[in-house]
Motif scaffolding. Structure first.
Motif, PDB file in Angstrom:
ATOM      1  N   GLY A  64      -3.091  22.813   7.250  1.00 42.67           N
ATOM      2  CA  GLY A  64      -2.513  22.574   8.716  1.00 42.67           C
ATOM      3  C   GLY A  64      -1.921  23.836   9.977  1.00 42.67           C
ATOM      4  O   GLY A  64      -1.645  23.096  11.101  1.00 42.67           O
ATOM      5  N   GLN A 104      -1.366  15.266   3.939  1.00 40.75           N
ATOM      6  CA  GLN A 104      -0.716  15.522   5.215  1.00 40.75           C
ATOM      7  C   GLN A 104       0.462  16.104   5.010  1.00 40.75           C
ATOM      8  O   GLN A 104       1.328  15.830   3.636  1.00 40.75           O
ATOM      9  CB  GLN A 104      -0.476  14.356   5.376  1.00 40.75           C
ATOM     10  CG  GLN A 104      -1.297  13.351   6.302  1.00 40.75           C
ATOM     11  CD  GLN A 104      -1.001  11.596   6.640  1.00 40.75           C
ATOM     12  OE1 GLN A 104      -0.288  11.672   6.956  1.00 40.75           O
ATOM     13  NE2 GLN A 104      -1.293  10.831   5.348  1.00 40.75           N
ATOM     14  N   THR A 105       1.276  17.195   5.408  1.00 44.44           N
ATOM     15  CA  THR A 105       1.818  18.303   5.305  1.00 44.44           C
ATOM     16  C   THR A 105       3.772  17.542   4.735  1.00 44.44           C
ATOM     17  O   THR A 105       4.051  17.699   3.117  1.00 44.44           O
ATOM     18  CB  THR A 105       2.372  19.404   6.051  1.00 44.44           C
ATOM     19  OG1 THR A 105       1.435  20.414   5.985  1.00 44.44           O
ATOM     20  CG2 THR A 105       4.251  20.073   5.607  1.00 44.44           C
ATOM     21  N   LYS A 106       3.396  16.657   4.958  1.00 42.23           N
ATOM     22  CA  LYS A 106       4.560  15.706   5.464  1.00 42.23           C
ATOM     23  C   LYS A 106       4.597  14.839   3.392  1.00 42.23           C
ATOM     24  O   LYS A 106       4.926  14.323   3.134  1.00 42.23           O
ATOM     25  CB  LYS A 106       5.560  14.714   5.858  1.00 42.23           C
ATOM     26  CG  LYS A 106       4.014  14.045   6.528  1.00 42.23           C
ATOM     27  CD  LYS A 106       4.318  12.287   7.117  1.00 42.23           C
ATOM     28  CE  LYS A 106       3.623  11.591   7.845  1.00 42.23           C
ATOM     29  NZ  LYS A 106       3.842  10.536   8.576  1.00 42.23           N
ATOM     30  N   GLN A 138       6.094  20.504   9.499  1.00 43.01           N
ATOM     31  CA  GLN A 138       4.510  19.556  10.372  1.00 43.01           C
ATOM     32  C   GLN A 138       4.932  19.955  11.878  1.00 43.01           C
ATOM     33  O   GLN A 138       3.389  20.397  12.257  1.00 43.01           O
ATOM     34  CB  GLN A 138       4.639  18.337  10.063  1.00 43.01           C
ATOM     35  CG  GLN A 138       3.071  16.958  10.154  1.00 43.01           C
ATOM     36  CD  GLN A 138       2.239  17.307   9.621  1.00 43.01           C
ATOM     37  OE1 GLN A 138       2.463  17.000   8.498  1.00 43.01           O
ATOM     38  NE2 GLN A 138       1.280  17.610  10.465  1.00 43.01           N
ATOM     39  N   GLU A 186      -7.407  12.871   2.020  1.00 41.55           N
ATOM     40  CA  GLU A 186      -6.900  12.926   2.811  1.00 41.55           C
ATOM     41  C   GLU A 186      -5.443  12.595   3.367  1.00 41.55           C
ATOM     42  O   GLU A 186      -4.556  13.232   3.749  1.00 41.55           O
ATOM     43  CB  GLU A 186      -7.426  12.065   4.556  1.00 41.55           C
ATOM     44  CG  GLU A 186      -9.176  12.490   4.775  1.00 41.55           C
ATOM     45  CD  GLU A 186      -8.690  14.423   5.414  1.00 41.55           C
ATOM     46  OE1 GLU A 186      -7.945  14.615   5.856  1.00 41.55           O
ATOM     47  OE2 GLU A 186      -9.318  15.160   4.548  1.00 41.55           O
ATOM     48  N   ASP A 187      -5.004  11.884   2.205  1.00 42.50           N
ATOM     49  CA  ASP A 187      -4.043  10.839   2.602  1.00 42.50           C
ATOM     50  C   ASP A 187      -2.586  12.149   1.796  1.00 42.50           C
ATOM     51  O   ASP A 187      -2.222  12.528   2.108  1.00 42.50           O
ATOM     52  CB  ASP A 187      -3.851  10.269   1.296  1.00 42.50           C
ATOM     53  CG  ASP A 187      -4.235   8.115   2.026  1.00 42.50           C
ATOM     54  OD1 ASP A 187      -4.225   8.497   3.838  1.00 42.50           O
ATOM     55  OD2 ASP A 187      -4.570   7.377   1.496  1.00 42.50           O
TER      56      ASP A 187
END
Length: 302
Positions: free
Chosen positions: A192, A57-59, A118, A53-54
């Protein structure tokens, strides 16, 4: 026959990525620490020990895949690329490999791109879907019938595999139409937002401003860029194509075909996973492929 180096994009990430580079090579450690400093957080810790999950994230994903690819490449002994290409985000790695961008400059641009994308994803509920078993022209035709909403071809991955991108509602409608037209499979992806579609336009201005300020050098070999699917060496063209890529399609099939037409005989994928090697084999079964994905021992062996 020419040696091409290719670099994967978002989706290739995994927990533990890059750790063996860090553990076994002083140059890799130094580059990871420089990246932590530039980004303002310890991305190396997330790459080595973070959860799925970490990493999603797109970033985080975009700089993580970039770092794994580029640090793996920079640890190679005298790689000597004769052409480079990258899938979506991977284009930034390809531009470091051919000398058009420096490591730090490229990482800053990737971070800006990831954050801008994002934010764009949060504006409109949007997604992507993979379509298997239909001709590209048929997928294009079906997308074009949905005129009151946004859905477009986004990733031409290999013959018979095309990813579409758009609003949640338009993707749902397109999936039904594609299945009715005989697609072997048409399913939404866990992403996302609608990458490589007009819905990324809000991110474009932010990325364009950063790219215009960045220093681009004349590369040592051509890069085959996603939006034009041909060899590019002019720094100004490279800039413009990088900006256009946010809302334009990734023409990966066409890029690989152009590279082969221009003499590519061996493709080395540098970065997490083996996705591009699989796609290249489907585009041309005679293409020789190999990869550097896990650690320095592999890099040395090649």
């Amino acid at each position: 026959m020419k040696h091409a180096f290719v670099f994967p994009g978002q989706g290739a990430q995994f927990t533990g990525m890059g750790k063996s580079f860090y553990d076994n090579n002083a140059q890799a450690r130094s580059l990871f620490e420089k990246a932590n400093e530039i980004l303002g957080f310890r991305i190396s810790d997330i790459m080595f020990e973070g959860s799925e999950e970490d990493l999603k994230q797109t970033k985080v994903t975009q700089p993580a895949v970039f770092l794994h690819s580029v640090i793996g490449y920079l640890c190679l002994t005298n790689p000597r690329p004769e052409m480079t290409a990258g899938h979506s985000l991977g284009e930034f790695s390809a531009l470091v490999a051919n000398g058009a961008l420096g490591f730090e400059e490229a990482l800053r641009l990737v971070a800006i791109r990831a954050n801008a994308m994002q934010k764009a994803c949060e504006i409109t509920p949007s997604t992507m879907a993979v379509v298997l078993g239909l001709d590209d022209a048929k997928v294009e035709e079906i997308c074009a019938t949905i005129t009151d909403d946004v859905v477009v071809p986004a990733n031409y991955n290999c013959p018979g595999q095309l990813v579409i991108s758009g609003t949640k509602t338009a993707i749902a409608r397109a999936i039904d139409l594609l299945k009715a037209a005989g697609a072997k499979r048409a399913m939404e992806l866990a992403v996302g937002g609608a990458f490589h579609s007009p819905l990324m336009a809000p991110a474009q201005a932010e990325l364009a401003a950063a790219i215009e300020k960045a220093t681009f050098n004349t590369p040592i070999c051509p890069v085959y860029q996603n939006v034009v699917a041909k060899a590019v060496t002019d720094p100004q063209e490279i800039r413009q194509n990088l900006i256009s890529q946010l809302t334009g399609a990734v023409k990966w099939t066409q890029c690989v075909q152009a590279m082969i037409a221009d003499g590519a005989g061996r493709f080395t994928e540098v970065g997490p996973g083996k996705v591009l090697q699989g796609l290249i084999a489907k585009i041309d079964k005679n293409a020789a492929t190999d990869g550097i994905s896990t650690g320095l021992e592999e890099a040395v062996a090649k």
